[in-house]
Design a protein around this motif. Sequence first.
Motif, PDB file in Angstrom:
ATOM      1  N   TYR A 265       0.835  -1.207   0.000  1.00 39.66           N
ATOM      2  CA  TYR A 265       0.000   0.000   0.000  1.00 39.66           C
ATOM      3  C   TYR A 265       0.869   1.257   0.000  1.00 39.66           C
ATOM      4  CZ  TYR A 265      -3.130   3.648   1.782  1.00 39.66           C
ATOM      5  OH  TYR A 265      -3.838   4.821   1.955  1.00 39.66           O
TER       6      TYR A 265
ATOM      7  N   HIS B 246      -6.754  -3.867   9.214  1.00 39.27           N
ATOM      8  CA  HIS B 246      -6.805  -3.152   7.934  1.00 39.27           C
ATOM      9  C   HIS B 246      -6.394  -4.103   6.813  1.00 39.27           C
ATOM     10  CE1 HIS B 246      -6.026  -0.223  11.174  1.00 39.27           C
ATOM     11  NE2 HIS B 246      -6.854   0.550  10.499  1.00 39.27           N
TER      12      HIS B 246
ATOM     13  N   LYS C  71      -8.107  -4.026   3.419  1.00 41.39           N
ATOM     14  CA  LYS C  71      -8.446  -3.557   2.080  1.00 41.39           C
ATOM     15  C   LYS C  71      -7.900  -2.146   1.869  1.00 41.39           C
ATOM     16  CE  LYS C  71     -12.775  -6.196   2.144  1.00 41.39           C
ATOM     17  NZ  LYS C  71     -14.256  -6.115   2.066  1.00 41.39           N
ATOM     18  N   PRO C  72      -7.715  -1.734   0.609  1.00 44.53           N
ATOM     19  CA  PRO C  72      -7.205  -0.380   0.342  1.00 44.53           C
ATOM     20  C   PRO C  72      -8.006   0.709   1.044  1.00 44.53           C
ATOM     21  CG  PRO C  72      -7.166  -1.673  -1.664  1.00 44.53           C
ATOM     22  CD  PRO C  72      -7.867  -2.521  -0.636  1.00 44.53           C
ATOM     23  N   GLU C  73      -9.328   0.546   1.076  1.00 47.76           N
ATOM     24  CA  GLU C  73     -10.139   1.571   1.733  1.00 47.76           C
ATOM     25  C   GLU C  73      -9.897   1.602   3.241  1.00 47.76           C
ATOM     26  OE1 GLU C  73     -13.039  -1.800   0.442  1.00 47.76           O
ATOM     27  OE2 GLU C  73     -11.231  -0.796  -0.306  1.00 47.76           O
ATOM     28  N   ASP C  74      -9.531   0.439   3.808  1.00 45.12           N
ATOM     29  CA  ASP C  74      -9.184   0.409   5.232  1.00 45.12           C
ATOM     30  C   ASP C  74      -7.922   1.231   5.482  1.00 45.12           C
ATOM     31  OD1 ASP C  74     -11.294  -1.349   5.688  1.00 45.12           O
ATOM     32  OD2 ASP C  74     -10.034  -3.129   5.498  1.00 45.12           O
TER      33      ASP C  74
ATOM     34  N   ASP D 235      -6.816   3.688   3.608  1.00 47.61           N
ATOM     35  CA  ASP D 235      -7.092   5.105   3.349  1.00 47.61           C
ATOM     36  C   ASP D 235      -7.639   5.809   4.587  1.00 47.61           C
ATOM     37  OD1 ASP D 235      -6.275   4.795   0.734  1.00 47.61           O
ATOM     38  OD2 ASP D 235      -8.311   4.525  -0.055  1.00 47.61           O
ATOM     39  N   GLN D 236      -8.378   5.071   5.407  1.00 49.97           N
ATOM     40  CA  GLN D 236      -9.000   5.659   6.589  1.00 49.97           C
ATOM     41  C   GLN D 236      -8.203   5.390   7.865  1.00 49.97           C
ATOM     42  OE1 GLN D 236     -13.154   4.427   6.713  1.00 49.97           O
ATOM     43  NE2 GLN D 236     -13.303   4.557   4.487  1.00 49.97           N
ATOM     44  N   SER D 237      -7.005   4.858   7.707  1.00 48.19           N
ATOM     45  CA  SER D 237      -6.179   4.496   8.857  1.00 48.19           C
ATOM     46  C   SER D 237      -5.144   5.578   9.145  1.00 48.19           C
ATOM     47  CB  SER D 237      -5.455   3.177   8.569  1.00 48.19           C
ATOM     48  OG  SER D 237      -4.385   3.398   7.646  1.00 48.19           O
TER      49      SER D 237
ATOM     50  N   GLY E 290      -3.387   6.724   6.035  1.00 44.60           N
ATOM     51  CA  GLY E 290      -4.070   7.439   4.971  1.00 44.60           C
ATOM     52  C   GLY E 290      -3.360   8.763   4.707  1.00 44.60           C
TER      53      GLY E 290
END
Length: 215
Positions: A158, A199, A201-204, A206-208, A211
């Motif tokens: 990531y 975390h 997935k990519p969206e996880d 992004d919000q971590s 991000g």
Amino acid sequence: MATKITADQIRHIYHHFKANQVHPGKWPAENPVELMLGAILVQNTTWTNVQKTLNNLRPVTGFDAEKILALSTEELQELIRPSGFFKNKSKAIQSSLQWFQDQNWDFDAIATRYGHHLRNELLKLHGVGQETADVYLVFIFHQVHFVADAYARRLFGYLTGTEFKTYQDLRKVVEIPDDFTAQDAEDLHGYIDDFGKLHKKPEDFDQSIFGGFDL
């Protein structure tokens, strides 16, 4: 493929974890024998299944190497069945425990004897691959190494935009800071694995805490 992940970048990630997480996760083990068992049993399965196996072994052996080695192969296989691949893993457990037993569990003497060749010696043991060898080095011998497990490969994939398909793909491009201590190496692994369990997935990401993180 990323050319390298520099020591400064590793240090940056480590301090970012340290600033944003209360404390790193610790390897759940009461003694080196239990740690070895966990490192072998977790191969190709979940920690939930490993815990079931450890719960089988604890009352029977107390995680005492001599008691485990005294079990017949069939008895050991039945106890570790919840972790899967029990035939191969039983051989791996017996191989590792006997190797350390033959050297009196004297980790300092073993490290001195093999020096920089210790990792290669560990890799000769049945069922000990690169990840298991590095776990032994970090958590049993308290040496500074990087464990490029699946959680680490996902995180660094990531952060770098590079897909690290294998353990060696990531391990070979990571530079560990010269000033890293054995405790730092343990903590970095703990931070990465704790983060990775939450975390996936990519969206996880992004919000971590990572991000928008600038590596």
